[in-house]
Design an enzyme around this catalytic site. Structure first.
Site, PDB file in Angstrom:
ATOM      1  CB  CYS A   1      -0.915  -0.048   1.231  1.00  0.00           C
ATOM      2  SG  CYS A   1      -1.747   1.494   1.622  1.00  0.00           S
TER       3      CYS A   1
ATOM      4  CB  CYS B   1       0.285   1.798   4.087  1.00  0.00           C
ATOM      5  SG  CYS B   1      -1.442   1.272   3.945  1.00  0.00           S
TER       6      CYS B   1
END
Length: 115
Positions: A40, A43
């Site tokens: 991600c 993230c």
């Protein structure tokens, strides 16, 4: 410090798993949990902010990370559908939730409201 024995004094994010999650969110401290995954991009973008919050709130709150790919049971329990998702727990209950990459100041304000 072992991941299974998190403490509010930790100045680095605590690594949570399905096994130690419940114990951590019920430890009496405010706990910010970053639900994330290695693939991600957003993230990874907020990871430095999560590290900074762990240092800044050491002694006042636990800042933790839970990899949703490695710990699907906990992610499903809290209906995590988009990451990064940040949940703030007090006494084992979710008191605030933020989804998506947010700037450090926004995350600081979220945690400060509960720490």
């Amino acid at each position: 410090m072992t991941p299974s024995a998190p403490a509010a004094g930790s100045s680095t994010p605590v690594i949570l798993t399905d096994a130690n999650f419940e114990q951590t969110i019920r430890n009496g401290q405010t706990v910010l949990v970053d639900f994330w995954a290695a693939w991600c991009g957003p993230c990874r973008a907020i990871a430095p902010s999560i590290e900074a919050l762990a240092k800044e709130f050491a002694g006042r709150a636990v800042v933790a990370k839970l990899n949703v790919d490695e710990n699907p049971r906990t992610a499903q329990r809290f209906n995590i559908q988009g990451i990064p998702a940040l949940l703030v727990f007090k006494a084992g209950k979710v008191v605030e939730q933020v989804t998506g990459a947010q700037p450090l100041n926004a995350l600081r304000q979220v945690l400060a409201r509960h720490a």
